[in-house]
Scaffold this active site. Structure first.
Site, PDB file in Angstrom:
ATOM      1  N   ALA A  30       0.811  -1.215   0.000  1.00 20.12           N
ATOM      2  CA  ALA A  30       0.000   0.000   0.000  1.00 20.12           C
ATOM      3  C   ALA A  30       0.852   1.275   0.000  1.00 20.12           C
ATOM      4  O   ALA A  30       0.418   2.311  -0.498  1.00 20.12           O
ATOM      5  CB  ALA A  30      -0.923  -0.009   1.215  1.00 20.12           C
ATOM      6  N   PHE A  41      -2.510   0.872   5.248  1.00 20.97           N
ATOM      7  CA  PHE A  41      -3.174   0.311   6.415  1.00 20.97           C
ATOM      8  C   PHE A  41      -2.423   0.605   7.706  1.00 20.97           C
ATOM      9  O   PHE A  41      -3.003   1.017   8.687  1.00 20.97           O
ATOM     10  CB  PHE A  41      -3.339  -1.199   6.239  1.00 20.97           C
ATOM     11  CG  PHE A  41      -4.591  -1.559   5.481  1.00 20.97           C
ATOM     12  CD1 PHE A  41      -5.622  -0.658   5.340  1.00 20.97           C
ATOM     13  CD2 PHE A  41      -4.735  -2.812   4.918  1.00 20.97           C
ATOM     14  CE1 PHE A  41      -6.780  -0.979   4.661  1.00 20.97           C
ATOM     15  CE2 PHE A  41      -5.894  -3.152   4.230  1.00 20.97           C
ATOM     16  CZ  PHE A  41      -6.920  -2.242   4.100  1.00 20.97           C
ATOM     17  N   ARG A  42      -1.092   0.398   7.666  1.00 17.83           N
ATOM     18  CA  ARG A  42      -0.351   0.461   8.921  1.00 17.83           C
ATOM     19  C   ARG A  42       0.592   1.649   9.045  1.00 17.83           C
ATOM     20  O   ARG A  42       1.234   1.814  10.067  1.00 17.83           O
ATOM     21  CB  ARG A  42       0.425  -0.844   9.121  1.00 17.83           C
ATOM     22  CG  ARG A  42      -0.505  -2.005   9.303  1.00 17.83           C
ATOM     23  CD  ARG A  42       0.217  -3.322   9.434  1.00 17.83           C
ATOM     24  NE  ARG A  42      -0.735  -4.409   9.414  1.00 17.83           N
ATOM     25  CZ  ARG A  42      -1.334  -4.881   8.334  1.00 17.83           C
ATOM     26  NH1 ARG A  42      -1.045  -4.375   7.145  1.00 17.83           N
ATOM     27  NH2 ARG A  42      -2.198  -5.866   8.408  1.00 17.83           N
ATOM     28  N   GLN A 106       0.486  -6.270  -3.712  1.00 17.32           N
ATOM     29  CA  GLN A 106      -0.620  -6.603  -2.809  1.00 17.32           C
ATOM     30  C   GLN A 106      -1.759  -5.620  -3.020  1.00 17.32           C
ATOM     31  O   GLN A 106      -2.802  -5.740  -2.394  1.00 17.32           O
ATOM     32  CB  GLN A 106      -0.144  -6.485  -1.358  1.00 17.32           C
ATOM     33  CG  GLN A 106       1.010  -7.394  -1.024  1.00 17.32           C
ATOM     34  CD  GLN A 106       1.596  -7.029   0.332  1.00 17.32           C
ATOM     35  OE1 GLN A 106       1.079  -7.444   1.366  1.00 17.32           O
ATOM     36  NE2 GLN A 106       2.651  -6.267   0.353  1.00 17.32           N
ATOM     37  N   HIS A 124      -3.757  -9.883  -4.307  1.00 18.16           N
ATOM     38  CA  HIS A 124      -5.010  -9.731  -3.562  1.00 18.16           C
ATOM     39  C   HIS A 124      -6.185  -9.356  -4.454  1.00 18.16           C
ATOM     40  O   HIS A 124      -7.139  -8.729  -4.010  1.00 18.16           O
ATOM     41  CB  HIS A 124      -4.831  -8.709  -2.434  1.00 18.16           C
ATOM     42  CG  HIS A 124      -3.870  -9.199  -1.381  1.00 18.16           C
ATOM     43  ND1 HIS A 124      -3.229  -8.380  -0.491  1.00 18.16           N
ATOM     44  CD2 HIS A 124      -3.452 -10.462  -1.087  1.00 18.16           C
ATOM     45  CE1 HIS A 124      -2.447  -9.112   0.308  1.00 18.16           C
ATOM     46  NE2 HIS A 124      -2.559 -10.371  -0.039  1.00 18.16           N
ATOM     47  N   CYS A 135     -23.682 -17.557  -7.222  1.00 23.06           N
ATOM     48  CA  CYS A 135     -23.598 -18.137  -8.568  1.00 23.06           C
ATOM     49  C   CYS A 135     -22.294 -17.807  -9.292  1.00 23.06           C
ATOM     50  O   CYS A 135     -22.055 -18.291 -10.389  1.00 23.06           O
ATOM     51  CB  CYS A 135     -24.793 -17.714  -9.429  1.00 23.06           C
ATOM     52  SG  CYS A 135     -24.702 -15.994  -9.992  1.00 23.06           S
ATOM     53  N   CYS A 157     -27.037  -9.890  -6.325  1.00 20.43           N
ATOM     54  CA  CYS A 157     -26.733 -10.315  -7.699  1.00 20.43           C
ATOM     55  C   CYS A 157     -27.961 -10.103  -8.590  1.00 20.43           C
ATOM     56  O   CYS A 157     -29.047 -10.600  -8.274  1.00 20.43           O
ATOM     57  CB  CYS A 157     -26.342 -11.794  -7.681  1.00 20.43           C
ATOM     58  SG  CYS A 157     -26.072 -12.480  -9.318  1.00 20.43           S
ATOM     59  N   CYS A 160     -29.177 -13.862  -9.687  1.00 25.70           N
ATOM     60  CA  CYS A 160     -29.783 -14.866  -8.801  1.00 25.70           C
ATOM     61  C   CYS A 160     -30.173 -14.314  -7.429  1.00 25.70           C
ATOM     62  O   CYS A 160     -30.695 -15.051  -6.598  1.00 25.70           O
ATOM     63  CB  CYS A 160     -28.815 -16.046  -8.632  1.00 25.70           C
ATOM     64  SG  CYS A 160     -27.453 -15.690  -7.513  1.00 25.70           S
ATOM     65  N   ASN A 223      11.057   1.806   2.348  1.00 23.94           N
ATOM     66  CA  ASN A 223       9.886   1.921   3.214  1.00 23.94           C
ATOM     67  C   ASN A 223      10.110   3.020   4.244  1.00 23.94           C
ATOM     68  O   ASN A 223      11.230   3.209   4.702  1.00 23.94           O
ATOM     69  CB  ASN A 223       9.665   0.576   3.936  1.00 23.94           C
ATOM     70  CG  ASN A 223       8.205   0.342   4.255  1.00 23.94           C
ATOM     71  OD1 ASN A 223       7.382   0.214   3.352  1.00 23.94           O
ATOM     72  ND2 ASN A 223       7.865   0.314   5.531  1.00 23.94           N
TER      73      ASN A 223
HETATM   74  P1  NAD Z   1       0.804  -1.657   5.029  1.00 20.64           P
HETATM   75  O1  NAD Z   1      -0.168  -0.538   5.198  1.00 20.64           O
HETATM   76  O2  NAD Z   1       0.823  -2.735   6.036  1.00 20.64           O
HETATM   77  O3  NAD Z   1       2.277  -1.050   4.959  1.00 20.64           O
HETATM   78  C1  NAD Z   1       2.576   0.038   4.134  1.00 20.64           C
HETATM   79  C2  NAD Z   1       4.009   0.473   4.447  1.00 20.64           C
HETATM   80  O4  NAD Z   1       4.378   1.472   3.498  1.00 20.64           O
HETATM   81  C3  NAD Z   1       4.170   1.100   5.839  1.00 20.64           C
HETATM   82  O5  NAD Z   1       5.201   0.419   6.521  1.00 20.64           O
HETATM   83  C4  NAD Z   1       4.537   2.568   5.552  1.00 20.64           C
HETATM   84  O6  NAD Z   1       5.527   3.048   6.423  1.00 20.64           O
HETATM   85  C5  NAD Z   1       5.094   2.492   4.145  1.00 20.64           C
HETATM   86  N1  NAD Z   1       4.875   3.701   3.346  1.00 20.64           N
HETATM   87  C6  NAD Z   1       3.806   4.531   3.341  1.00 20.64           C
HETATM   88  N2  NAD Z   1       3.965   5.504   2.438  1.00 20.64           N
HETATM   89  C7  NAD Z   1       5.168   5.292   1.851  1.00 20.64           C
HETATM   90  C8  NAD Z   1       5.900   5.974   0.832  1.00 20.64           C
HETATM   91  N3  NAD Z   1       5.435   7.071   0.229  1.00 20.64           N
HETATM   92  N4  NAD Z   1       7.110   5.459   0.456  1.00 20.64           N
HETATM   93  C9  NAD Z   1       7.623   4.351   1.075  1.00 20.64           C
HETATM   94  N5  NAD Z   1       6.971   3.686   2.054  1.00 20.64           N
HETATM   95  C10 NAD Z   1       5.757   4.144   2.432  1.00 20.64           C
HETATM   96  O7  NAD Z   1       0.583  -2.203   3.559  1.00 20.64           O
HETATM   97  P2  NAD Z   1       0.801  -3.646   2.966  1.00 20.64           P
HETATM   98  O8  NAD Z   1       2.079  -4.222   3.426  1.00 20.64           O
HETATM   99  O9  NAD Z   1       0.525  -3.498   1.515  1.00 20.64           O
HETATM  100  O10 NAD Z   1      -0.373  -4.520   3.617  1.00 20.64           O
HETATM  101  C11 NAD Z   1      -1.691  -4.015   3.694  1.00 20.64           C
HETATM  102  C12 NAD Z   1      -2.766  -4.808   2.932  1.00 20.64           C
HETATM  103  O11 NAD Z   1      -3.794  -3.879   2.592  1.00 20.64           O
HETATM  104  C13 NAD Z   1      -2.306  -5.349   1.630  1.00 20.64           C
HETATM  105  O12 NAD Z   1      -2.706  -6.660   1.641  1.00 20.64           O
HETATM  106  C14 NAD Z   1      -3.063  -4.577   0.539  1.00 20.64           C
HETATM  107  O13 NAD Z   1      -3.718  -5.507  -0.292  1.00 20.64           O
HETATM  108  C15 NAD Z   1      -4.123  -3.823   1.229  1.00 20.64           C
HETATM  109  N6  NAD Z   1      -4.229  -2.391   0.842  1.00 20.64           N
HETATM  110  C16 NAD Z   1      -4.167  -2.017  -0.470  1.00 20.64           C
HETATM  111  C17 NAD Z   1      -4.228  -0.674  -0.810  1.00 20.64           C
HETATM  112  C18 NAD Z   1      -4.146  -0.301  -2.274  1.00 20.64           C
HETATM  113  O14 NAD Z   1      -4.567  -1.068  -3.140  1.00 20.64           O
HETATM  114  N7  NAD Z   1      -3.548   0.851  -2.587  1.00 20.64           N
HETATM  115  C19 NAD Z   1      -4.356   0.296   0.180  1.00 20.64           C
HETATM  116  C20 NAD Z   1      -4.458  -0.118   1.522  1.00 20.64           C
HETATM  117  C21 NAD Z   1      -4.365  -1.470   1.844  1.00 20.64           C
END
Ligand code: NAD
Length: 257
Positions: A30, A41-42, A106, A124, A135, A157, A160, A223
């Site tokens: 993300a 997310f985190r 992801q 994902h 269905c 849906c 169905c 990161n």
């Molecule tokens: P995560 O949120 O767990 O981790 C994201 C990491 O990226 C963090 O450690 C953060 O410090 C770092 N980060 C944030 N901005 C940054 C930047 N500009 N440059 C470098 N690093 C940066 O995300 P994850 O590991 O992908 O896991 C979360 C789950 O949520 C995944 O399974 C994903 O499918 C899903 N998700 C997807 C999206 C999307 O499609 N954009 C958004 C949110 C969550």
């Protein structure tokens, strides 16, 4: 980070990618899309601060589909407006230059493809469709959201009457068939992996860079916060992906000139 230091790291990263002779992978989470306006997310301003992770688990969805759909529709508005940022474009350029064999993501936002990425493995699933749990019918996510808005949540849906679910993988669901296998196969033969914007806490996705490292691939992590694989990485870059990756492209272009 100082420009000089960042330039030095970019040169080292570019060298590792060139030395992989076409067998480098990019693994993203993300964090690669936060600079496009999609919250992660985190990270510090992550989604988890507002929406607890359980909401996107299959168990919670099955008991509270209306609530999850309404939140998903909100998230979808953000996804639909997002455009690729310099990090997505740099990754697509590394692929175009023949340095990166595939991008394993992801994310469900489709921004690697929008930036011109050709071989993108979506671990994902994607945010583009909804699927009927009864269905198996598929329809565009916009259509599913329109049904919800007009007929009430959760949308049903049209064929169905079964429960529709966004086709993205929820926690507790299996990954799309074949995609993880293909990613692990590429990981085992990779000579280098560039991990960008992932906290590496979500399994089985995080197995991909782990498996590559176990089979001898050189690792680069980009990161904003520490990740559990940093100790194995040859290069750890604590910088915004959108600032660092374009520099890697510049350096790789110089090396290949
Ligand atoms: P995560 O949120 O767990 O981790 C994201 C990491 O990226 C963090 O450690 C953060 O410090 C770092 N980060 C944030 N901005 C940054 C930047 N500009 N440059 C470098 N690093 C940066 O995300 P994850 O590991 O992908 O896991 C979360 C789950 O949520 C995944 O399974 C994903 O499918 C899903 N998700 C997807 C999206 C999307 O499609 N954009 C958004 C949110 C969550």
């Amino acid at each position: 980070m100082e420009n000089v230091e960042l330039g030095r790291l970019a040169r080292r990263a570019a060298k590792i990618l060139v030395e992989a002779r076409g067998r480098a992978l990019v693994f993203t989470g993300a964090g690669v899309s936060t600079e496009s306006g999609i919250p992660d997310f985190r990270g510090p301003s992550g989604l988890w601060r507002r929406i607890p992770p359980e909401v996107f688990s299959i168990e919670y969805f099955l008991s509270n589909p209306g609530e999850v759909w309404r939140l998903y529709a909100e998230l979808h508005r953000v996804l639909a407006e997002a455009r690729p940022n310099p990090a997505h474009r740099a990754i697509a350029r590394l692929e175009e230059m023949g340095l990166v064999e595939a991008v394993i993501t992801q994310n469900i936002d489709g921004l690697h493809q929008a930036a011109g990425g050709r071989r993108v493995l979506e671990l994902h699933g994607s945010g583009r469709e909804a699927v009927c749990l009864a269905c198996g019918a598929r329809l565009g996510i916009e259509e599913a959201i329109r049904l919800g808005q007009e007929m009430g949540w959760p949308p049903r849906c049209p064929r169905c009457g079964g429960l529709l679910k966004p086709d993205a993988v929820f926690f507790g669901e299996p990954l799309p068939r074949g995609v993880l296998e293909e990613a692990l196969r590429l990981a085992r033969r990779a000579r280098a992996v560039l991990v960008v914007g992932s906290s590496l806490q979500v399994y089985p996705a995080a197995l991909v860079p782990e498996e590559a490292a176990r089979h001898g691939a050189r690792l680069i992590t980009v990161n904003l916060e520490p990740t559990p694989l940093d100790w194995r990485a040859e290069l750890v870059v604590r910088e915004r992906a959108g600032r660092f990756l374009p520099l890697v492209v510049e350096e790789a272009e110089k090396l290949l000139a």
